[in-house]
Design an enzyme around this catalytic site. Sequence first.
Site, PDB file in Angstrom:
ATOM      1  N   SER A 166      72.175  31.784  82.890  1.00 39.74           N
ATOM      2  CA  SER A 166      73.447  32.567  83.215  1.00 39.74           C
ATOM      3  C   SER A 166      74.180  32.094  84.346  1.00 39.74           C
ATOM      4  O   SER A 166      74.627  31.143  84.535  1.00 39.74           O
ATOM      5  CB  SER A 166      72.883  34.102  83.163  1.00 39.74           C
ATOM      6  OG  SER A 166      73.955  34.836  83.058  1.00 39.74           O
ATOM      7  N   ASP A 217      75.456  34.105  71.970  1.00 37.40           N
ATOM      8  CA  ASP A 217      75.189  34.785  73.043  1.00 37.40           C
ATOM      9  C   ASP A 217      76.558  34.731  73.735  1.00 37.40           C
ATOM     10  O   ASP A 217      77.552  34.025  73.600  1.00 37.40           O
ATOM     11  CB  ASP A 217      74.670  33.747  73.996  1.00 37.40           C
ATOM     12  CG  ASP A 217      74.411  34.063  75.298  1.00 37.40           C
ATOM     13  OD1 ASP A 217      74.919  35.407  75.709  1.00 37.40           O
ATOM     14  OD2 ASP A 217      73.918  33.356  76.409  1.00 37.40           O
TER      15      ASP A 217
END
Length: 306
Positions: A166, A217
Amino acid sequence: LVLTDLVLALLLVRMRQGERPHPLNAPKLEDTPALADFGLAVDIFPYVLNAYFPEDFDLARSGCRYQVYRRWESQGKNRPSFFLASDDTLGSVVIAIRGTMDIADWLTNLEADAVLINPDDRRGWRVHSGMLQAARYVHAEVVQSGELDRALQTARTQRLIVAGHSMGAGVAAVLCALLRDKFPHCRCIGFGTPAVFSRDAAKALAPAVTSVIVDKDVVPRLSLHSCMALRTELVAALTHCKSSKWVVILRCLRGTATTDNSLSENELPMTASEDSPLLFTTPQSFTTGGGRISMLLTARLSGAGS
């Protein structure tokens, strides 16, 4: 605008996206040369997890033959937590950067202006400003301090891997770009890497930066450009739709709008431009199903992959 206008626009945009590949969609794992990097991604994942939970997750239990040289705790905005280690099995020195865990990390994420990677850079590469500052912080701590050179000498290798998840992956990708001037063999493996590069920078860095994206995602696909592109498409959808919005909504809900071509071309939104300077793109990426990657990573964490 009222709620039904927004619903109509979203339905029309969704129909158009179903008919064309989205510019930020990564290829499937089986359709890309990045398949060769997937094994490396599985091997590096324990370090990414340890960056989040150094006390709860033991690298030795996952079969890693490692040495941690130093850890840096988060010092606030644009100063993420990370650690420097070496892996004997991989024959590499590893810099693992933690992802978002606190308010300071969110402030780094939200500082999303497109800025030149270097004021004197003639290539015009633009990157996410918050993650660039974070990458410069890590660069100063490990390179300018001499920590990285000492780690490479101790490990007797010139192979360097930066990794993260991330926000940590975004910082790692930008850090890789900064490191390659001095360490041309530097590689980056990111999990759910945010879109932090302009398109030209992404293409140039594709051989060095690989991102693993699990299914749909949202993080790798979310950027200032993608939000502005969505706004453009929503407005275009409402502007070009000539039919009653209730007719269109009911057709979409019944599933007849895409199967019998009952919507004309001018009822569909125009595609947003892909030439915007705000377009941030993850470098070489591949997607894989959540179940598949979960099995592989679970096996690696249990030591089965060692």
